[in-house]
Design a protein around this motif. Structure first.
Motif, mmCIF file in Angstrom:
data_model
loop_
_atom_site.group_PDB
_atom_site.id
_atom_site.type_symbol
_atom_site.label_atom_id
_atom_site.label_comp_id
_atom_site.label_asym_id
_atom_site.label_seq_id
_atom_site.Cartn_x
_atom_site.Cartn_y
_atom_site.Cartn_z
ATOM 1 N N VAL A 299 0.948 -1.196 0.091
ATOM 2 C CA VAL A 299 0.051 0.028 0.050
ATOM 3 C C VAL A 299 0.986 1.270 -0.146
ATOM 4 O O VAL A 299 0.709 2.218 -0.607
ATOM 5 C CB VAL A 299 -0.907 0.047 1.274
ATOM 6 N N ASP A 300 1.822 1.294 0.807
ATOM 7 C CA ASP A 300 2.805 2.412 0.847
ATOM 8 C C ASP A 300 3.486 2.443 -0.448
ATOM 9 O O ASP A 300 3.806 3.580 -0.831
ATOM 10 C CB ASP A 300 3.699 2.331 2.068
ATOM 11 N N ALA A 301 3.780 1.535 -1.055
ATOM 12 C CA ALA A 301 4.895 1.694 -2.263
ATOM 13 C C ALA A 301 3.893 2.143 -3.218
ATOM 14 O O ALA A 301 4.354 3.090 -4.175
ATOM 15 C CB ALA A 301 5.358 0.180 -2.628
ATOM 16 N N LEU A 302 2.640 1.774 -3.490
ATOM 17 C CA LEU A 302 1.765 2.335 -4.420
ATOM 18 C C LEU A 302 1.313 3.609 -4.083
ATOM 19 O O LEU A 302 1.335 4.413 -5.222
ATOM 20 C CB LEU A 302 0.512 1.242 -4.519
ATOM 21 N N THR A 303 1.111 3.828 -2.984
ATOM 22 C CA THR A 303 0.520 5.382 -2.668
ATOM 23 C C THR A 303 1.615 6.485 -2.934
ATOM 24 O O THR A 303 1.411 7.638 -3.234
ATOM 25 C CB THR A 303 -0.066 5.421 -1.438
ATOM 26 N N ARG A 304 2.917 5.925 -2.540
ATOM 27 C CA ARG A 304 4.273 6.977 -2.904
ATOM 28 C C ARG A 304 4.511 7.052 -4.221
ATOM 29 O O ARG A 304 4.919 8.090 -4.603
ATOM 30 C CB ARG A 304 5.102 6.477 -2.005
ATOM 31 N N GLY A 305 4.626 5.894 -4.866
ATOM 32 C CA GLY A 305 5.198 5.890 -6.191
ATOM 33 C C GLY A 305 4.281 6.036 -7.329
ATOM 34 O O GLY A 305 4.761 7.122 -8.089
ATOM 35 N N VAL A 306 2.944 6.087 -7.319
ATOM 36 C CA VAL A 306 2.251 6.368 -8.315
ATOM 37 C C VAL A 306 1.761 7.914 -8.314
ATOM 38 O O VAL A 306 1.365 8.445 -7.408
ATOM 39 C CB VAL A 306 0.675 5.810 -8.189
ATOM 40 N N GLY A 307 2.384 8.427 -9.251
ATOM 41 C CA GLY A 307 2.256 10.036 -9.414
ATOM 42 C C GLY A 307 3.546 10.544 -9.028
ATOM 43 O O GLY A 307 3.532 11.964 -9.069
ATOM 44 N N ASP A 308 4.624 9.881 -8.756
ATOM 45 C CA ASP A 308 5.993 10.401 -8.717
ATOM 46 C C ASP A 308 6.846 10.504 -9.907
ATOM 47 O O ASP A 308 6.879 9.727 -10.828
ATOM 48 C CB ASP A 308 6.736 9.505 -7.780
ATOM 49 N N PRO A 309 6.783 11.854 -10.405
ATOM 50 C CA PRO A 309 7.385 12.149 -11.562
ATOM 51 C C PRO A 309 8.753 11.811 -11.833
ATOM 52 O O PRO A 309 9.467 11.538 -12.992
ATOM 53 C CB PRO A 309 7.375 13.749 -11.970
ATOM 54 N N ALA A 310 9.544 11.427 -10.579
ATOM 55 C CA ALA A 310 10.670 10.837 -10.867
ATOM 56 C C ALA A 310 11.194 9.560 -10.676
ATOM 57 O O ALA A 310 12.146 9.056 -10.445
ATOM 58 C CB ALA A 310 11.557 11.849 -9.374
ATOM 59 N N LEU A 311 9.943 8.908 -10.729
ATOM 60 C CA LEU A 311 10.009 7.651 -10.517
ATOM 61 C C LEU A 311 10.960 6.946 -11.838
ATOM 62 O O LEU A 311 10.633 7.233 -12.926
ATOM 63 C CB LEU A 311 8.642 6.919 -11.018
ATOM 64 N N ASP A 312 12.075 6.123 -11.298
ATOM 65 C CA ASP A 312 13.073 5.536 -12.255
ATOM 66 C C ASP A 312 12.532 4.141 -12.831
ATOM 67 O O ASP A 312 11.417 3.676 -12.397
ATOM 68 C CB ASP A 312 14.362 5.751 -11.922
#
Length: 372
Positions: A299-312
């Motif tokens: 849950v934490d990974a999804l809520t943090r990662g989705v919408g992160d423009p710097a996601l590599d």
């Protein structure tokens, strides 16, 4: 586009007819730009480039629905239907120009998006001001030009048709344009909302799917073709019953391709939807499943990662693995199957003659069984 899909759209020279209508609109725009100023020439080039890569599925749904409801190839109404197909393609081009700016997409169909092309040209020629603002502004205006052209194409399509037919067709087109614009706004709103109840997240996602994509990709083109044939209300209702579930399945497939598709085929980098924070049914299902399993880390990974423009690339891979591991991908595939079953059952219920019936079934398969 895969060859099998192309062959369906190319039946009876449909693509050639629609492309000819689009070429006339580009030529008109090019001449208008030339008369106004030589500096405006890149606008026509950009519109032509955007139109060149379309699948023509919307135009095909419109044409073959017209055939299904009594349209005869070669008669006086065939050219208006092809022009209506061109209007649908021009409207899609307008939506894509605007959508690419709103999402800051870097590529479209394997080529740089218009706002990046214009920004790069700004930098290369040493112009004053911010290149990014120039590129965004140019792309917004390109969308506006394509929107104006779509309205012109539709007006030309219905000119000369019986007044009740012209009114019915134009009404479908007007509703479609309004719905897509509202759907774009709902998409923006959804991306600003904090993650909350998974059911609410999915409800918002499906509202966006229906308004922004499902109806204008399949339902409205099918209804428009029927309206151009003078179909009655019962026939129109049958078209809607087919078009909405099929349109939802079309967009859900697009959402899966945005995460799992091959960039060399989709023409967009893998993970762009995740970086942009698209609140898709896929992501909503993954969060719901992770929550139900008590997997706080997921849950934490999804809520943090989705919408992160710097996601590599590694971050995209991690989120993609979660989408698969939670069972969300399998659930969305099942939902696509359920929607397709509903749509094909509705097709069976319609008294559509051949070859229109078979071609519409083939187009339905092409819409949901695709890699791009």
């Amino acid at each position: 586009m895969p060859t099998a899909n192309a062959s369906v759209v190319d039946r009876e020279n449909l693509r050639a007819g629609v492309d000819a209508a689009l070429a006339r609109h580009v030529a008109d725009l090019r001449e208008t730009a030339r008369v106004i100023s030589a500096d405006a020439a890149p606008l026509a080039d950009a519109v032509e480039s955007m139109l060149a890569g379309g699948k023509r599925l919307r135009a095909a749904f419109c044409y073959w629905s017209w055939r299904a409801h009594g349209g005869t190839p070669g008669d006086g109404r065939e050219e208006p239907v092809l022009r209506a197909g061109a209007a649908l393609e021009l409207f899609q081009a307008a939506a894509l120009f605007h959508d690419d700016v709103m999402d800051d997409s870097s590529t479209r169909r394997g080529l740089p998006t218009a706002h990046h092309v214009f920004a790069d040209h700004h930098r290369a020629t040493g112009r004053r001001g911010a290149a990014r603002r120039f590129g965004d502004g140019a792309a917004i205006l390109l969308g506006d030009l394509a929107l104006v052209a779509s309205d012109d194409a539709m007006s030309r399509a219905v000119a000369g048709l019986p007044e009740p037919v012209a009114q019915a067709a134009h009404s479908v087109f007007e509703v479609m344009r309004t719905e897509v614009t509202i759907g774009q706004y709902l998409d923006l709103v959804a991306q600003t909302m904090p993650w909350g109840d998974p059911q609410d997240d999915e409800r918002r996602a499906r509202d966006v799917v229906r308004a922004k994509s499902a109806r204008y990709s399949v339902e409205h083109p099918i209804v428009l073709g029927a309206a151009l044939a003078g179909a009655d209300e019962d026939a129109i209702a049958g078209c809607r019953a087919v078009g909405l579930p099929l349109g939802e399945a079309f967009q859900l497939r697009d959402d899966l391709l945005g995460v799992l598709g091959d960039p060399s085929t989709t023409g967009k980098p893998t993970g762009d939807d995740l970086r942009e924070g698209k609140r898709t049914v896929l992501v909503a299902r993954a969060l719901a499943r992770a929550t139900a399993m008590g997997d706080r880390a997921a849950v934490d990974a999804l809520t943090r990662g989705v919408g992160d423009p710097a996601l590599d690339a590694e971050g995209v891979a991690t989120l993609t693995d979660l989408l698969v591991r939670t069972g969300a991908v399998a659930e969305v595939e099942q939902l696509i199957d359920e929607l397709c079953t509903e749509a094909f059952a509705q097709i069976e219920a319609q008294n559509w003659p051949e070859p229109a019936r078979g071609t519409l079934i083939a187009l339905a398969h092409a819409a949901v069984q695709r890699a791009a």
